[in-house]
Design an enzyme around this catalytic site. Structure first.
Site, PDB file in Angstrom:
ATOM      1  N   LYS A 201       0.864  -1.169   0.000  1.00 53.40           N
ATOM      2  CA  LYS A 201       0.000   0.000   0.000  1.00 53.40           C
ATOM      3  C   LYS A 201       0.909   1.230   0.000  1.00 53.40           C
ATOM      4  O   LYS A 201       1.906   1.271   0.723  1.00 53.40           O
ATOM      5  CB  LYS A 201      -0.868  -0.013   1.271  1.00 53.40           C
ATOM      6  CG  LYS A 201      -1.718   1.212   1.470  1.00 53.40           C
ATOM      7  CD  LYS A 201      -3.015   1.091   0.734  1.00 53.40           C
ATOM      8  CE  LYS A 201      -3.853   2.361   0.917  1.00 53.40           C
ATOM      9  NZ  LYS A 201      -4.934   2.418  -0.078  1.00 53.40           N
ATOM     10  N   ILE A 203       1.946   4.781   1.008  1.00 56.92           N
ATOM     11  CA  ILE A 203       1.685   5.770   2.058  1.00 56.92           C
ATOM     12  C   ILE A 203       2.021   7.142   1.466  1.00 56.92           C
ATOM     13  O   ILE A 203       3.166   7.377   1.075  1.00 56.92           O
ATOM     14  CB  ILE A 203       2.571   5.510   3.302  1.00 56.92           C
ATOM     15  CG1 ILE A 203       2.525   4.035   3.728  1.00 56.92           C
ATOM     16  CG2 ILE A 203       2.190   6.438   4.455  1.00 56.92           C
ATOM     17  CD1 ILE A 203       1.174   3.524   4.161  1.00 56.92           C
ATOM     18  N   ARG A 292      24.894  -0.773   7.771  1.00 55.12           N
ATOM     19  CA  ARG A 292      26.165  -0.053   7.705  1.00 55.12           C
ATOM     20  C   ARG A 292      26.060   1.185   8.575  1.00 55.12           C
ATOM     21  O   ARG A 292      24.989   1.490   9.088  1.00 55.12           O
ATOM     22  CB  ARG A 292      26.410   0.396   6.260  1.00 55.12           C
ATOM     23  CG  ARG A 292      25.314   1.340   5.792  1.00 55.12           C
ATOM     24  CD  ARG A 292      25.578   2.018   4.482  1.00 55.12           C
ATOM     25  NE  ARG A 292      24.616   3.066   4.234  1.00 55.12           N
ATOM     26  CZ  ARG A 292      23.416   2.897   3.691  1.00 55.12           C
ATOM     27  NH1 ARG A 292      23.016   1.691   3.337  1.00 55.12           N
ATOM     28  NH2 ARG A 292      22.606   3.918   3.515  1.00 55.12           N
TER      29      ARG A 292
HETATM   30  C1  MV4 Z   1       7.290   3.778   0.361  1.00 57.79           C
HETATM   31  C2  MV4 Z   1       6.628   5.008   0.228  1.00 57.79           C
HETATM   32  C3  MV4 Z   1       5.282   5.042   0.421  1.00 57.79           C
HETATM   33  N1  MV4 Z   1       4.604   3.900   0.699  1.00 57.79           N
HETATM   34  N2  MV4 Z   1       6.590   2.679   0.630  1.00 57.79           N
HETATM   35  C4  MV4 Z   1      11.670   5.330  -0.805  1.00 57.79           C
HETATM   36  C5  MV4 Z   1      12.970   4.770  -0.376  1.00 57.79           C
HETATM   37  C6  MV4 Z   1      12.721   3.355  -0.102  1.00 57.79           C
HETATM   38  N3  MV4 Z   1      13.445   2.941   1.041  1.00 57.79           N
HETATM   39  C7  MV4 Z   1      11.248   3.264   0.139  1.00 57.79           C
HETATM   40  N4  MV4 Z   1      10.675   4.515  -0.243  1.00 57.79           N
HETATM   41  C8  MV4 Z   1       9.348   4.747  -0.103  1.00 57.79           C
HETATM   42  N5  MV4 Z   1       8.613   3.662   0.205  1.00 57.79           N
HETATM   43  C9  MV4 Z   1       5.279   2.753   0.798  1.00 57.79           C
HETATM   44  N6  MV4 Z   1       4.585   1.637   1.061  1.00 57.79           N
HETATM   45  C10 MV4 Z   1       7.373   6.138  -0.066  1.00 57.79           C
HETATM   46  C11 MV4 Z   1       8.741   6.017  -0.240  1.00 57.79           C
HETATM   47  C12 MV4 Z   1       9.415   7.232  -0.572  1.00 57.79           C
HETATM   48  C13 MV4 Z   1      10.305   7.816   0.304  1.00 57.79           C
HETATM   49  C14 MV4 Z   1      10.629   7.238   1.517  1.00 57.79           C
HETATM   50  C15 MV4 Z   1      11.527   7.821   2.371  1.00 57.79           C
HETATM   51  C16 MV4 Z   1      12.121   9.017   2.021  1.00 57.79           C
HETATM   52  C17 MV4 Z   1      11.829   9.607   0.826  1.00 57.79           C
HETATM   53  C18 MV4 Z   1      10.916   9.026  -0.045  1.00 57.79           C
HETATM   54  C19 MV4 Z   1      10.633   9.639  -1.251  1.00 57.79           C
HETATM   55  C20 MV4 Z   1       9.746   9.060  -2.094  1.00 57.79           C
HETATM   56  C21 MV4 Z   1       9.151   7.854  -1.764  1.00 57.79           C
END
Ligand code: MV4
Length: 456
Positions: A201, A203, A292
């Site tokens: 899903k 977020i 890390r």
């Molecule tokens: C997500 C999300 C929204 N919903 N997963 C980006 C990095 C990777 N580690 C996972 N990420 C995301 N996963 C769900 N289910 C939105 C992101 C995301 C994001 C997360 C952390 C910091 C910046 C971001 C920028 C765009 C999307």
């Protein structure tokens, strides 16, 4: 304790590790590429050995050469820093087989977190909250559609072998899901040689909150609180702070405990980070673990008083953690600005080149971790980080004032830097009020205020 450690990295983190070694009475051997021969860490290490030309594929990523140096110099351990070989389980395995301690997790711990779909399942079993989504990998378009409809759109398709924002695609309806599914799989196969994907899903506008973990080889795991890393642009963090202005003491406790649970689920025994997504109603979800030390570990050091690199070296040498969770006292507020040689007025284009003038800030509560100096030439082959400005103060408000003061004092000529952009962010009402998420910079750029303000 180790007698000699090889540092398989460059730049500010190489210097950071050299400093920790010196304070622990450990001799350091630095391997470096031709492009880094004039850098500060090469001068400050006890020994430095050139292992190849500038491209990292011909130097910092060459396991055989690094191991050769380790054997010739008779080191006890290797510190990989971040990037390069830091999360390469094969490298950790080779070190082990050569009787060299890898300063980091075991290959098994690393692999358990390296596959994001496996990590997700492990967290689910351990009772760490995860986003609603598929159970493991999704291998057909039909299954993808069924899962996405059940979750309700929007959803996100993620590569099992991805991480840090690579190999992800969002979908808002059946049509875009089918596209996202195939694109993510093709991209993952090309980038990682593994096309496995899973679905979650999506977020919307989450906050990126990560918890610093330390574990030893006796099953003890502690956390040093969270860092708010939401202030990022295209998955490149620019400003990090701790504690997070979005988190209450109760939520901090819950996330800290969830992070310890996550680390214990894989028997984690080094420095690491548990990344969470924080949604709008204080709901949080495990995202991934970084096995890390990270660029922004410094701010956790400032508020905890714990030298994370020294602690990481000690536990690798078989010592117990030097403190218990009860002894962890988080005080004050820390902010880090990453100072990159990039032009924020030209879409953050990298600006390598000669630093013709350099005067870093100082004074009470100011720390600069950098490998550069006046007259240093930033090579074009690696990331564009010049250094990190870290400020510490009793309260967020004082830390903000100190950060503004220090950014203004930080004089760098010859290359463009991210400093003006960070000054701009620091002056926005929303940032000052602690009101930001991972979409902040994108919205700011859309508004065009950064450009306008500076042209006048
Ligand atoms: C997500 C999300 C929204 N919903 N997963 C980006 C990095 C990777 N580690 C996972 N990420 C995301 N996963 C769900 N289910 C939105 C992101 C995301 C994001 C997360 C952390 C910091 C910046 C971001 C920028 C765009 C999307």
């Amino acid at each position: 304790m180790f007698n000699k450690v090889l540092i398989a990295n460059r730049g500010e983190i190489a210097l950071r590790i050299i400093r920790a070694c010196k304070e622990l009475g450990i001799k350091s051997v630095l391997v470096y590429s031709k492009a880094d021969e004039d850098s500060l860490p090469v001068r400050l290490a006890d020994q430095a050995v050139c292992i190849g030309p500038a491209p990292s594929t011909q130097s910092y990523l060459l396991i055989e050469r690094i191991i050769s140096v380790a054997e010739i110099c008779d080191v006890d351990a290797v510190h990989p820093g971040y990037g390069f070989l830091a999360e390469n389980a094969h490298f950790a395995e080779v070190c082990k087989s050569c009787n060299i301690t890898f300063i980091g997790p075991t290959p098994e711990q690393m692999s358990a977190m390296g596959d994001k779909a496996v990590a997700r399942e492990t967290m689910k079993k351990a009772g760490v909250p995860i986003t609603p989504g598929s159970n493991g990998i999704v291998d057909t378009e039909e299954k993808a559609l069924t899962i996405a409809r059940k979750l309700k759109y929007p959803v996100i398709v993620k590569a099992s072998a991805g991480g840090g924002g690579r190999g992800m695609r969002t979908a808002h309806n059946d049509h875009s899901l089918v596209q996202a599914f195939h694109q993510a799989r093709t991209e993952a196969l090309n980038a990682f040689g593994n096309g496995d994907v899973y679905i979650e899903k999506f977020i919307e506008n989450p906050k990126h909150i990560e918890v610093q973990i330390l574990g030893d080889k006796y099953g003890n795991v502690i956390h040093l609180g969270e860092r708010d890393c939401s202030m990022q642009r295209r998955h490149q963090k620019l400003i990090e702070e701790c504690p997070s202005p979005s988190i209450s003491p109760a939520l901090r406790k819950k996330m800290g405990e969830a992070a310890v649970k996550a680390a214990k689920a894989v028997n984690y025994s080094s420095a690491g980070t548990i990344e969470f997504l924080l949604g709008s109603n204080d709901e949080f979800y495990f995202m991934e673990m970084n096995t890390r030390v990270q660029v922004e570990h410094t701010i956790s050091e400032m508020i905890s008083g714990v030298d994370i690199i020294k602690e990481q070296i000690r536990v690798a040498a078989g010592e117990r953690l030097s403190l218990t969770q009860k002894q962890v006292q988080l005080t004050g507020h820390a902010i880090e600005c990453r100072i990159n040689a990039e032009d924020p007025y030209r879409n953050f284009a990298p600006c390598p080149g000669l630093i013709s003038f350099y005067a870093p800030p100082g004074g009470f509560g100011v720390r600069v971790d950098s490998h550069v100096y006046c007259g240093y030439r930033i090579p074009p082959h690696y990331d564009s980080m010049i250094g990190k400005l870290i400020v510490y103060a009793p309260t967020r408000q004082e830390a903000l004032a100190r950060c503004r003061r220090a950014l203004e004092e930080y004089l760098i000529e010859g290359v463009q830097t991210t400093i003006p952009f960070e000054q701009f962010i620091l002056d926005t009402k929303d940032f000052r009020e602690g009101n930001y998420d991972t979409g902040f910079i994108e919205r700011l750029m859309k508004d065009g205020l950064f450009e306008k303000k500076t042209q006048n």
